[in-house]
Design an enzyme around this catalytic site. Structure first.
Site, mmCIF file in Angstrom:
data_model
loop_
_atom_site.group_PDB
_atom_site.id
_atom_site.type_symbol
_atom_site.label_atom_id
_atom_site.label_comp_id
_atom_site.label_asym_id
_atom_site.label_seq_id
_atom_site.Cartn_x
_atom_site.Cartn_y
_atom_site.Cartn_z
ATOM 1 N N HIS A 55 -35.126 -31.387 81.064
ATOM 2 C CA HIS A 55 -36.155 -32.115 80.331
ATOM 3 C C HIS A 55 -36.883 -33.105 81.249
ATOM 4 O O HIS A 55 -36.267 -33.822 82.026
ATOM 5 C CB HIS A 55 -35.560 -32.881 79.146
ATOM 6 N N SER A 94 -42.914 -32.486 75.516
ATOM 7 C CA SER A 94 -41.911 -33.347 74.891
ATOM 8 C C SER A 94 -42.430 -33.916 73.570
ATOM 9 O O SER A 94 -42.810 -33.149 72.686
ATOM 10 C CB SER A 94 -41.496 -34.446 75.875
ATOM 11 N N ASP A 128 -31.726 -28.713 78.777
ATOM 12 C CA ASP A 128 -32.505 -29.697 78.021
ATOM 13 C C ASP A 128 -31.910 -29.821 76.626
ATOM 14 O O ASP A 128 -31.701 -28.809 75.937
ATOM 15 C CB ASP A 128 -33.966 -29.232 77.942
#
Length: 412
Positions: free
Chosen positions: A382, A198, A352
């Site tokens: 995600h 991320s 995501d």
């Protein structure tokens, strides 16, 4: 001071928990049911809905505790997302230290090495405002053992207490320390890997770009980027539209945490969602690199509507101009930099909002002659790796991502 806030938060939670917390969780369930979308094919939707309801409950409770003056909402979120610490691992030597006030945790297999090992730097996710070494303990232990590698988990200091772009400086300090002390950890200087998930993958990308100017240091062998967020220019890419309300990261939440990361009030959140923060000249300049037209058609099947032209608003740009800088948006780096980057491994998840960031970066690297290994999780979402290593509370797609990542690292 943070520990004091945490203690007060726990006391406050105990005090109000018998009635309020169950009521808040029920409210979180209702909010999730009516506001989130769980598309067909997403991994274990009921389990995901439960965890997302917990996240919503935590965020609401954090706001209440902040109003009461007990602690900030982020303090509570950090405590909850740190998770449960794992048992001691008899197969690993684990050492904690600080470098320039930056906490590091170093994982080394206890068995004697047959030769020099790989060295892996790991930058955790969490929007630069939460997440920790502890929260990603299971991931780093798994990589260290399965790859017979030395793993350095970097506990960069979090915003807003430590303002942007301090997180990049912390990650760079940790990287420079490790690269200058490879002998101490019996690491092969030709096998250094920079990785993250991320926003941590964003940090890894930027660090790899910065290191191109450090000619006195070993070259990075590979960058490993797990569902990276790499640009703040276009929030209307297909993945942002398709997954706008898919847990665990809503489209609006991306912008909200951008503002929190920069320690600014989310006054212009809706304008940023409509890309009103981007000057026309910048849109045209970077259209060749960031555009829905570049995304393969197979990723538009679930529905994509081209965005109508929106007017540029200078006041919105001024409020959040940092997200258009290459430190925040490394996808905007020039070709002269991209072409020098190391071999890359990129993970994207179908459900995501950041999926297309990874797809666009993959194409940029390949167009510049950089070898890319790509793994696409067809049922992933995600933040799925945040549940890795928790047994029945984990997700199968997360395990597959980790196994693919380990296989890639072992192939180097």
């Amino acid at each position: 001071m943070a520990s004091v806030y945490t203690t007060l938060a726990i006391i406050g939670m105990v005090f109000i928990s018998p009635v309020i917390i169950p009521a808040l969780f029920l409210g979180g369930v209702f909010y999730d049911f009516f506001n989130s979308e769980l598309p067909p094919g997403i991994d274990q939707p009921l389990k995901l809905r439960f965890f997302h309801s917990l996240l919503i409950t935590t965020m609401i409770l954090g706001k209440i505790l902040e109003k009461l003056g007990i602690c900030s909402d982020l303090s509570l979120l950090r405590v909850v997302l740190d998770g449960i610490p794992p048992w001691r691992d008899s197969k690993l030597l684990i050492k904690d230290l600080k470098v320039d006030e930056v906490p590091l945790r170093i994982y080394q297999p206890k068995w004697p090495p047959t030769g020099k090992r790989r060295g892996i730097l790991y930058f955790h996710g969490g929007a630069g405002t939460f997440g920790s070494i502890r929260a990603f303990e299971r991931i780093c232990r798994y990589i260290a053992k399965k790859c017979n590698s030395v793993v350095v988990s970097v506990g960069y200091r979090l915003a807003p207490e430590h303002p942007y772009p301090g997180q990049y400086f912390d990650c760079l300090s940790a990287t420079l320390y490790f690269m200058r002390n490879l002998e101490e950890y019996h690491v092969d200087p030709d096998l250094i890997i920079v990785s993250g998930d991320s926003c941590g993958a964003n940090f890894a990308t930027v660090i790899c770009q910065i290191l191109l100017n450090k000619k006195d240091l070993p070259k990075v062998r590979a960058q490993v980027l797990l569902y990276p967020g790499l640009q703040g220019l276009d929030f209307h890419l297909p993945s942002y539209q398709q997954n706008a309300s898919v847990p665990m990261l809503f489209r609006k939440l991306v912008i909200y945490f951008c503002f929190r990361y920069l320690n600014k009030e989310p006054t212009f959140l809706e304008d940023v969602l409509q890309n009103c923060h981007v000057p026309e000249s910048m849109k045209w300049k970077y259209k060749k690199w960031i555009s829905a037209d570049i995304i393969p058609d197979e990723f538009k099947i679930r529905g994509y509507v081209p965005q109508k032209s929106t007017s540029y608003k200078p006041e919105v740009h001024e409020a959040i101009k940092e997200i258009l800088m290459t430190t925040f948006s490394p996808l905007l780096a020039e070709d002269s930099i991209i072409c020098q980057l190391p071999e890359s491994y990129i993970v994207t998840c179908e459900f995501d909002v950041l999926r297309d960031d990874g797809l666009l970066y993959k194409k940029r690297l390949e167009d510049n002659g950089v070898p890319v290994t790509w793994y696409h999780s067809e049922s992933g979402f995600h933040g799925i790796l945040g549940f890795f290593g928790y047994g029945i509370f984990s997700f199968l797609s997360g395990k597959k991502i980790m196994d693919s990542t380990v296989n890639y690292i072992n192939s180097l």
